[in-house]
Motif scaffolding. Structure first.
Motif, PDB file in Angstrom:
ATOM      1  N   ASP A 269       0.913  -1.080   0.076  1.00  0.00           N
ATOM      2  CA  ASP A 269       0.091   0.049  -0.097  1.00  0.00           C
ATOM      3  C   ASP A 269       1.009   1.391  -0.120  1.00  0.00           C
ATOM      4  O   ASP A 269       1.101   1.995   1.082  1.00  0.00           O
ATOM      5  CB  ASP A 269      -1.074   0.200   1.148  1.00  0.00           C
ATOM      6  CG  ASP A 269      -1.887   0.930   1.108  1.00  0.00           C
ATOM      7  OD1 ASP A 269      -2.160   1.762   0.243  1.00  0.00           O
ATOM      8  OD2 ASP A 269      -2.470   1.275   2.308  1.00  0.00           O
TER       9      ASP A 269
ATOM     10  N   GLU B  84      -0.766   0.214  -7.607  1.00  0.00           N
ATOM     11  CA  GLU B  84      -0.402  -0.674  -6.629  1.00  0.00           C
ATOM     12  C   GLU B  84      -0.554  -2.249  -6.947  1.00  0.00           C
ATOM     13  O   GLU B  84      -0.197  -3.067  -6.198  1.00  0.00           O
ATOM     14  CB  GLU B  84      -0.965  -0.400  -5.085  1.00  0.00           C
ATOM     15  CG  GLU B  84      -0.689   0.951  -4.686  1.00  0.00           C
ATOM     16  CD  GLU B  84      -1.365   1.373  -3.567  1.00  0.00           C
ATOM     17  OE1 GLU B  84      -0.800   2.234  -2.936  1.00  0.00           O
ATOM     18  OE2 GLU B  84      -2.560   0.893  -3.255  1.00  0.00           O
TER      19      GLU B  84
ATOM     20  N   GLN C  46      -4.954   0.840  -5.365  1.00  0.00           N
ATOM     21  CA  GLN C  46      -5.113   1.321  -6.475  1.00  0.00           C
ATOM     22  C   GLN C  46      -4.438   0.330  -7.466  1.00  0.00           C
ATOM     23  O   GLN C  46      -3.529   0.055  -7.585  1.00  0.00           O
ATOM     24  CB  GLN C  46      -4.275   2.685  -6.576  1.00  0.00           C
ATOM     25  CG  GLN C  46      -4.631   3.808  -5.998  1.00  0.00           C
ATOM     26  CD  GLN C  46      -4.916   3.868  -4.442  1.00  0.00           C
ATOM     27  OE1 GLN C  46      -4.089   3.333  -3.723  1.00  0.00           O
ATOM     28  NE2 GLN C  46      -5.999   4.616  -3.802  1.00  0.00           N
TER      29      GLN C  46
ATOM     30  N   ASN D 187       0.809   4.423  -0.842  1.00  0.00           N
ATOM     31  CA  ASN D 187       0.367   5.737  -0.382  1.00  0.00           C
ATOM     32  C   ASN D 187      -0.063   5.620   0.793  1.00  0.00           C
ATOM     33  O   ASN D 187      -0.760   6.451   1.348  1.00  0.00           O
ATOM     34  CB  ASN D 187      -0.631   6.346  -1.488  1.00  0.00           C
ATOM     35  CG  ASN D 187      -1.820   5.747  -1.784  1.00  0.00           C
ATOM     36  OD1 ASN D 187      -2.073   4.495  -1.185  1.00  0.00           O
ATOM     37  ND2 ASN D 187      -2.541   6.152  -2.376  1.00  0.00           N
TER      38      ASN D 187
ATOM     39  N   ASP E 152      -3.024   4.535   1.905  1.00  0.00           N
ATOM     40  CA  ASP E 152      -4.441   4.944   2.244  1.00  0.00           C
ATOM     41  C   ASP E 152      -5.325   3.934   2.576  1.00  0.00           C
ATOM     42  O   ASP E 152      -6.585   3.891   2.736  1.00  0.00           O
ATOM     43  CB  ASP E 152      -4.870   5.726   1.151  1.00  0.00           C
ATOM     44  CG  ASP E 152      -5.302   5.137  -0.319  1.00  0.00           C
ATOM     45  OD1 ASP E 152      -4.616   3.866  -0.082  1.00  0.00           O
ATOM     46  OD2 ASP E 152      -5.504   5.665  -0.916  1.00  0.00           O
TER      47      ASP E 152
ATOM     48  N   ILE F 186      -6.368   1.582   0.723  1.00  0.00           N
ATOM     49  CA  ILE F 186      -7.141   1.246  -0.776  1.00  0.00           C
ATOM     50  C   ILE F 186      -6.151   0.653  -1.496  1.00  0.00           C
ATOM     51  O   ILE F 186      -5.143   1.224  -1.782  1.00  0.00           O
ATOM     52  CB  ILE F 186      -7.860   2.593  -1.292  1.00  0.00           C
ATOM     53  CG1 ILE F 186      -8.726   3.139  -0.174  1.00  0.00           C
ATOM     54  CG2 ILE F 186      -8.351   2.272  -2.445  1.00  0.00           C
ATOM     55  CD1 ILE F 186      -9.223   4.523  -0.435  1.00  0.00           C
TER      56      ILE F 186
HETATM   57 CA    CA Z   1      -3.287   2.618  -1.576  1.00  0.00          CA
END
Ligand code: CA
Ligand code: GAL
Length: 351
Positions: free
Chosen positions: A168, A238, A176, A170, A172, A174
């Protein structure tokens, strides 16, 4: 001179015929019956230039040895060409058809031809609609449950993502992702695309789609897409999710050219479907997180066994281990493959 020219022209024409439809005469087992006594089965492959289908084709040919003569056609991704090939095979006297459609929506045209000649037809790999299959009592399907492969691919993503919080990038929470889709309208491509993401979301992981386009099951097309996507999004990507291994391997080739999987340890998780030998090698050297075994050996075997039975006028399932679902279809199961259970896929693809 004129005679020589005629001879030359006929040689060329024979060559051309042999090129468009290559008839595999296989020697009968034990050698007691002449090859001509074996049933003649007409087969089409939607295009020879498809990684996974080349394994299905090989398995059909292997199983036919000593049991049937095949007329094997490369439909070159052209439905009109395939329709002509079916006409030609019918005129050559085949007693069953095994058809890998170019366009899954074209089953009705093939069924009309089969029905007019009172011939059984086994569709395989590209699933016709239930309405088409039910329109003719001598039509059946051999394939998979498409959704299953998406769910299994999704589970591989979930397990790997949870085991690697550093993916992950960044932070967050989530994923990507970019998604390489197979042929639009192909039941496998549609179901894999839907279910891989649904499975990840149902496991409580949020996703954000950065790109989704069709690479038409093709390595080179997928490499071009990945080149563009990486140029556009860079390390915001990602996860690379592919509907099949050929495209996953194309993406890996693109990533390698961008410095991934090399000495400096730059990594991008990539997943595919099929578990073809090249993908198994990529799993072993750490370039592919996992794949889903699309069992070419059993799909080839089932296709041939049903076609042979049908050609002989038997019940299509007679003497086989297969069963039909409610929709006249044999469904060969998928298996999720990662490094831990790679042996299952290696055994399945061993010649
Ligand atoms: Ca992410
Ligand atoms: C799928 C397979 C793809 C491609 C396609 C052709 O089942 O996963 O790689 O071969 O069939 O119809």
């Amino acid at each position: 001179m004129r005679k020589k020219l005629l001879v030359l022209i006929s040689i060329l024409m024979i060559g051309l015929l042999a090129f468009t439809a290559c008839e595999t005469k296989t020697a009968p087992e034990g050698g007691d019956a002449p090859a001509g006594d074996l049933p003649l089965i007409g087969v089409t492959i939607y295009k020879y230039d498809d990684n996974f289908m080349s394994f299905v084709r090989r398995n059909i040919e292997k199983n036919a040895e000593g049991k049937a003569n095949l007329i094997m056609n490369d439909s070159q991704n052209d439905q009109a060409k395939q329709n002509d090939q079916v006409d030609t095979m019918i005129s050559k006297g085949v007693t069953a058809l095994a058809i890998n459609l170019v366009d899954p929506q074209a089953a009705s045209a093939i069924i009309a031809k089969a029905q007019a000649a009172d011939l059984p037809v086994i569709f395989f790999n590209k699933e016709p609609s239930a309405a088409d299959l039910n329109s003719y009592e001598k039509a059946w399907y051999v394939g998979t449950t498409s959704a299953e492969s998406g769910v299994m691919e999704g589970q591989i993503v979930v397990d790997a993502w949870k085991a690697h919080p550093e993916w992950d990038k960044n932070g967050d929470g989530i994923i990507q992702y970019v998604l390489l889709k197979g042929e639009p309208g192909h039941p496998d491509a549609e179901a894999r695309t839907t279910f891989v993401i649904q499975t990840v979301n149902e496991a409580g992981i949020q996703t954000e789609e950065l790109e989704l386009q069709t690479g038409m099951w093709d390595s080179a097309k997928a490499k071009d897409l990945m080149d563009n996507w990486y140029a556009k999004h860079g390390d915001a990507i990602e996860f690379v999710i592919a509907n099949n291994d050929a495209m996953a391997l194309g993406a890996i080739a693109s990533l390698k050219a961008n410095g991934f999987f090399g000495a400096d340890g730059k990594f991008m998780p990539v997943v595919g479907v099929d578990a073809i030998p090249d993908a198994l090698a990529a799993i072993k050297n750490g370039e592919l997180v996992g794949s889903v075994l699309n069992d070419a050996a059993n799909q080839g075997l089932a296709t041939f066994e049903l076609a042979l039975n049908a050609a002989l006028g038997n019940d299509p399932l007679a003497g086989t281990k297969w069963t039909f679902d409610a929709n006249k279809s044999v469904r060969v199961p998928y298996v999720g493959i990662t490094l831990e259970n790679i042996q299952i896929a290696e055994d399945s693809y061993a010649e």
